[in-house]
Scaffold this active site. Structure first.
Site, PDB file in Angstrom:
ATOM      1  N   TYR A  33       0.716  -1.146   0.022  1.00 35.38           N
ATOM      2  CA  TYR A  33      -0.200  -0.069  -0.004  1.00 35.38           C
ATOM      3  C   TYR A  33       0.818   1.341  -0.224  1.00 35.38           C
ATOM      4  O   TYR A  33       1.657   1.445   0.329  1.00 35.38           O
ATOM      5  CB  TYR A  33      -1.015  -0.093   0.854  1.00 35.38           C
ATOM      6  CG  TYR A  33      -0.538   0.265   2.546  1.00 35.38           C
ATOM      7  CD1 TYR A  33       0.449  -0.841   3.406  1.00 35.38           C
ATOM      8  CD2 TYR A  33      -0.362   1.384   3.337  1.00 35.38           C
ATOM      9  CE1 TYR A  33       1.403  -0.158   4.130  1.00 35.38           C
ATOM     10  CE2 TYR A  33       0.278   1.401   4.455  1.00 35.38           C
ATOM     11  CZ  TYR A  33       0.913   0.573   4.484  1.00 35.38           C
ATOM     12  OH  TYR A  33       1.544   0.839   6.023  1.00 35.38           O
ATOM     13  N   LYS A 149       6.158  -2.036   2.099  1.00 36.06           N
ATOM     14  CA  LYS A 149       5.482  -1.528   2.894  1.00 36.06           C
ATOM     15  C   LYS A 149       4.299  -2.377   2.196  1.00 36.06           C
ATOM     16  O   LYS A 149       3.579  -1.850   1.408  1.00 36.06           O
ATOM     17  CB  LYS A 149       5.349  -0.231   1.790  1.00 36.06           C
ATOM     18  CG  LYS A 149       4.303   0.618   2.821  1.00 36.06           C
ATOM     19  CD  LYS A 149       4.227   2.381   2.636  1.00 36.06           C
ATOM     20  CE  LYS A 149       3.085   3.222   3.319  1.00 36.06           C
ATOM     21  NZ  LYS A 149       3.203   2.794   4.561  1.00 36.06           N
ATOM     22  N   GLU A 182      12.098   2.286  14.621  1.00 36.32           N
ATOM     23  CA  GLU A 182      10.630   3.210  13.141  1.00 36.32           C
ATOM     24  C   GLU A 182       9.566   3.542  14.680  1.00 36.32           C
ATOM     25  O   GLU A 182       9.305   2.219  15.336  1.00 36.32           O
ATOM     26  CB  GLU A 182      11.323   2.825  12.313  1.00 36.32           C
ATOM     27  CG  GLU A 182      10.066   1.542  12.221  1.00 36.32           C
ATOM     28  CD  GLU A 182      10.077   1.735  10.599  1.00 36.32           C
ATOM     29  OE1 GLU A 182       9.695   2.571   9.656  1.00 36.32           O
ATOM     30  OE2 GLU A 182       9.848  -0.216   9.895  1.00 36.32           O
ATOM     31  N   LEU A 207      11.064   1.447   7.063  1.00 39.47           N
ATOM     32  CA  LEU A 207      10.709   1.592   5.927  1.00 39.47           C
ATOM     33  C   LEU A 207      11.147   3.149   5.428  1.00 39.47           C
ATOM     34  O   LEU A 207      11.120   3.885   6.926  1.00 39.47           O
ATOM     35  CB  LEU A 207       8.930   1.983   6.441  1.00 39.47           C
ATOM     36  CG  LEU A 207       8.264   2.941   5.072  1.00 39.47           C
ATOM     37  CD1 LEU A 207       8.233   1.242   3.841  1.00 39.47           C
ATOM     38  CD2 LEU A 207       7.402   2.574   5.065  1.00 39.47           C
TER      39      LEU A 207
HETATM   40  N1  PMP Z   1       7.417   3.339   8.912  1.00 39.33           N
HETATM   41  C1  PMP Z   1       6.441   2.660   8.801  1.00 39.33           C
HETATM   42  C2  PMP Z   1       6.075   1.530   9.438  1.00 39.33           C
HETATM   43  C3  PMP Z   1       5.602   3.300   8.113  1.00 39.33           C
HETATM   44  O1  PMP Z   1       3.864   2.749   8.550  1.00 39.33           O
HETATM   45  C4  PMP Z   1       5.502   4.603   7.648  1.00 39.33           C
HETATM   46  C5  PMP Z   1       3.945   5.261   7.280  1.00 39.33           C
HETATM   47  N2  PMP Z   1       3.526   4.450   6.306  1.00 39.33           N
HETATM   48  C6  PMP Z   1       6.308   5.534   7.912  1.00 39.33           C
HETATM   49  C7  PMP Z   1       7.133   4.426   8.448  1.00 39.33           C
HETATM   50  C8  PMP Z   1       6.241   6.964   7.063  1.00 39.33           C
HETATM   51  O2  PMP Z   1       6.527   6.634   6.128  1.00 39.33           O
HETATM   52  P1  PMP Z   1       6.391   8.172   5.239  1.00 39.33           P
HETATM   53  O3  PMP Z   1       6.843   9.136   5.288  1.00 39.33           O
HETATM   54  O4  PMP Z   1       6.707   7.642   3.567  1.00 39.33           O
HETATM   55  O5  PMP Z   1       4.273   7.530   5.475  1.00 39.33           O
END
Ligand code: PMP
Length: 287
Positions: A33, A149, A182, A207
């Site tokens: 996603y 993701k 994270e 991620l």
């Molecule tokens: N880490 C994880 C585990 C996430 O789910 C997200 C949000 N989707 C992020 C980091 C932040 O990513 P982004 O800045 O692309 O929203």
């Protein structure tokens, strides 16, 4: 005004929107996603989000459900039909519908595509950033490929729920060596006593957040010193500032970790100035 979702070729009433019970996303979390922020009628960092979608799909051997340019048309149409000027657009691609069997379905099985959009009041996020959020730490218990993701988010769901039950809004996954990975849905950052912005390298184990990538640009353009390195929970507790980033929260100050106040317990000035500068530097595409 009814909400509209796009599901496998059709724009449908959100309440009636459904995928088949043998969709592999439902059966196996066999899908990926993306979430893009929509701000002031613009899709923020769309190119980077679609590049990451391409990478996630390739890593799992799932085909694009349609051409990239067509997907952009669908995203825009869902945003338009839901009259979203500020909010988010969500897209999910799974390996498709097939009789339940762990191995991949026959070649030619069409990936499923769902696109939704929703309004979010930017003032609510702004208010939240003025008070900051509290986080807890939890042991890392996810698989190694969190760089993909994937919709397989059970550890993230449990961590977020644990945060809520402890009066916090986010949970940081922590490796056995005590370093922060994270958040359950965010990337983690600190500002050291010397004013250096620190975040974990994104080569593996986290991620590669799109907000993270863009915020590194913002920080460098504003002359903030940046170090991509691991940091421990102890270092974070002693930091001058801490914050998290994600497409829906942009930069959200962290004011407490496991009940320990960060600095004076108020949002940090670097976090707030990076938050203020973000939209100007992020890439915008008309929604
Ligand atoms: N880490 C994880 C585990 C996430 O789910 C997200 C949000 N989707 C992020 C980091 C932040 O990513 P982004 O800045 O692309 O929203």
């Amino acid at each position: 005004m009814p909400r509209i979702a796009y599901v496998n070729g059709r724009y449908v009433d959100h309440r009636a929107a459904a995928v088949h019970i043998e969709d592999r996303g439902y059966q196996f979390a066999d899908g990926v996603y993306e979430v893009c922020e929509v701000a002031h009628g613009q899709i923020v960092d769309m190119r980077r989000h679609l590049d990451r979608l391409d990478r996630s799909l390739k890593e799992l051997g799932i085909a694009w459900p349609m051409q990239r340019s067509s997907l952009v048309v669908v995203m825009r149409e869902v945003i338009r039909r839901n009259r979203v000027a500020n909010g988010l657009v969500y897209l999910q691609v799974t390996r498709g519908v097939a009789p339940r069997d762990h191995v991949f379905p026959p070649a030619g099985t069409r990936p499923s595509l769902v696109v939704t959009a929703k309004k979010i009041d930017p003032a609510a996020s702004a208010r939240r950033s003025e008070s900051g959020i509290k986080i807890i730490t939890v042991p890392e218990n996810r698989w190694e490929r969190v760089d993909i993701k994937s919709v397989g988010l059970l550890p993230n769901v449990l961590a977020k729920q644990q945060a809520k039950e402890n009066g916090a809004q986010e949970a940081w996954f922590v490796d056995p060596d005590g370093t922060v990975k994270e958040g359950a849905s965010t990337n983690a950052w600190i500002v050291t006593r010397d004013g250096v912005l620190v975040t974990r390298p994104a080569d593996h184990g986290i991620l590669r957040g799109i907000t993270r990538t863009t915020l590194l640009d913002v920080a460098r353009k504003h002359g903030v010193r940046v170090e991509e390195r691991s940091f421990s929970v102890e270092e974070a507790k002693a930091a001058r500032e801490a914050f998290v980033t994600s497409a829906t929260q942009i930069v959200m100050p962290v004011v407490a970790i496991d009940g320990h106040a960060i600095a004076n317990g108020h949002p940090g000035s670097i976090a707030l100035s990076l938050r203020a500068a973000f939209f100007d530097i992020a890439e915008k595409s008309p929604a």
